[in-house]
Design a protein around this motif. Sequence first.
Motif, PDB file in Angstrom:
ATOM      1  N   SER A   9       0.821  -1.204   0.000  1.00 50.24           N
ATOM      2  CA  SER A   9       0.000   0.000   0.000  1.00 50.24           C
ATOM      3  C   SER A   9       0.860   1.262   0.000  1.00 50.24           C
ATOM      4  O   SER A   9       0.584   2.220  -0.741  1.00 50.24           O
ATOM      5  N   TYR A  19       3.952   1.489  -1.040  1.00 49.09           N
ATOM      6  CA  TYR A  19       4.633   1.569  -2.332  1.00 49.09           C
ATOM      7  C   TYR A  19       3.724   2.188  -3.390  1.00 49.09           C
ATOM      8  O   TYR A  19       4.143   3.059  -4.170  1.00 49.09           O
ATOM      9  N   GLN A  20       2.473   1.749  -3.442  1.00 43.50           N
ATOM     10  CA  GLN A  20       1.543   2.267  -4.442  1.00 43.50           C
ATOM     11  C   GLN A  20       1.295   3.758  -4.258  1.00 43.50           C
ATOM     12  O   GLN A  20       1.190   4.514  -5.238  1.00 43.50           O
ATOM     13  N   ALA A  21       1.223   4.194  -2.997  1.00 41.04           N
ATOM     14  CA  ALA A  21       1.047   5.619  -2.727  1.00 41.04           C
ATOM     15  C   ALA A  21       2.273   6.409  -3.186  1.00 41.04           C
ATOM     16  O   ALA A  21       2.153   7.478  -3.789  1.00 41.04           O
ATOM     17  N   ALA A  43       4.469   5.458  -5.493  1.00 44.22           N
ATOM     18  CA  ALA A  43       4.610   5.351  -6.942  1.00 44.22           C
ATOM     19  C   ALA A  43       3.771   6.409  -7.651  1.00 44.22           C
ATOM     20  O   ALA A  43       4.161   6.918  -8.706  1.00 44.22           O
ATOM     21  N   SER A  44       2.604   6.744  -7.084  1.00 43.43           N
ATOM     22  CA  SER A  44       1.764   7.777  -7.693  1.00 43.43           C
ATOM     23  C   SER A  44       2.297   9.170  -7.419  1.00 43.43           C
ATOM     24  O   SER A  44       1.959  10.125  -8.121  1.00 43.43           O
ATOM     25  N   LEU A  45       3.148   9.281  -6.404  1.00 42.65           N
ATOM     26  CA  LEU A  45       3.730  10.574  -6.028  1.00 42.65           C
ATOM     27  C   LEU A  45       5.062  10.823  -6.731  1.00 42.65           C
ATOM     28  O   LEU A  45       5.350  11.942  -7.171  1.00 42.65           O
ATOM     29  N   THR A  49       6.877  10.381  -9.759  1.00 44.97           N
ATOM     30  CA  THR A  49       6.683  10.047 -11.174  1.00 44.97           C
ATOM     31  C   THR A  49       7.688  10.733 -12.101  1.00 44.97           C
ATOM     32  O   THR A  49       7.752  10.397 -13.276  1.00 44.97           O
ATOM     33  N   THR A  50       8.454  11.686 -11.584  1.00 45.57           N
ATOM     34  CA  THR A  50       9.397  12.388 -12.447  1.00 45.57           C
ATOM     35  C   THR A  50      10.663  11.565 -12.648  1.00 45.57           C
ATOM     36  O   THR A  50      10.961  10.637 -11.884  1.00 45.57           O
ATOM     37  N   GLU A  80      11.620   7.821  -9.385  1.00 43.60           N
ATOM     38  CA  GLU A  80      10.789   6.646  -9.172  1.00 43.60           C
ATOM     39  C   GLU A  80      11.375   5.765  -8.067  1.00 43.60           C
ATOM     40  O   GLU A  80      12.558   5.843  -7.745  1.00 43.60           O
ATOM     41  N   ASN A 108       7.210  14.342   0.549  1.00 40.20           N
ATOM     42  CA  ASN A 108       6.863  15.629  -0.046  1.00 40.20           C
ATOM     43  C   ASN A 108       7.835  16.726   0.395  1.00 40.20           C
ATOM     44  O   ASN A 108       8.164  17.626  -0.395  1.00 40.20           O
TER      45      ASN A 108
END
Length: 227
Positions: free
Chosen positions: A141, A143-145, A147-149, A151-152, A156, A190
Amino acid sequence: MLLASGLATGGYWLWQRLPAFQLSKVDVLEQVEVRGTFNAVTEEQIKEILLPYLHAGFFSADIRAMRFALLEHPWVIRASINRRWPKGVVVEVSEAQPLAVWGRDRLLVASGALLPRPVQMQVGNLPELAGDEELVGQIMSQYQALASLLTTRDMEVKRLSFDDLSGWHLELVSGIELKLGHDALLERVNRFLSLSRGLLAPYLQKVAGVDTRYGNAVAVQWKSEQE
């Protein structure tokens, strides 16, 4: 004409009523067409699974049992089988899609299951996840969060791990390693991203790691001159 028609009808009637074992002798399945994109499973493996059922013949072959036999393979998530006259079947198979590498010999798939890694399977640039197996759902979970953050380019996820002592540890494709602690994972990432676009932007190639486990600050580890 009436006689010919009667013979034809009679022949069909007899064919319909032949015992199943006699039909099997005439209609042993000889042709198996396998359709699908194969990465984890091979066409040969599919045919080997079906082999015990092919001797039953065109009419007697247990299509339902054949399908269930295919679904017992850990990588097969969907399977359909249709008869093709006169001596064949068409098989369509869908594989589970790997999300990440887990250890040396397993892969994590979208369902959250850890499956054995097939010898022939190419994993490309899949990220690596690590931690206590009991926490695989939580790690997936997170990791998926991320991965969507992330992206540049070069930001990754390359590797994400968790342990009780130091918490979350993230390695990016660029080589930068982030120590993230036990909580507020996305908030800490972030914070790093904001710095990477601002204060750290001119120096990112010199950054080896960033420790974000502080209240409103980070500690930056620089690469040695030899790197």
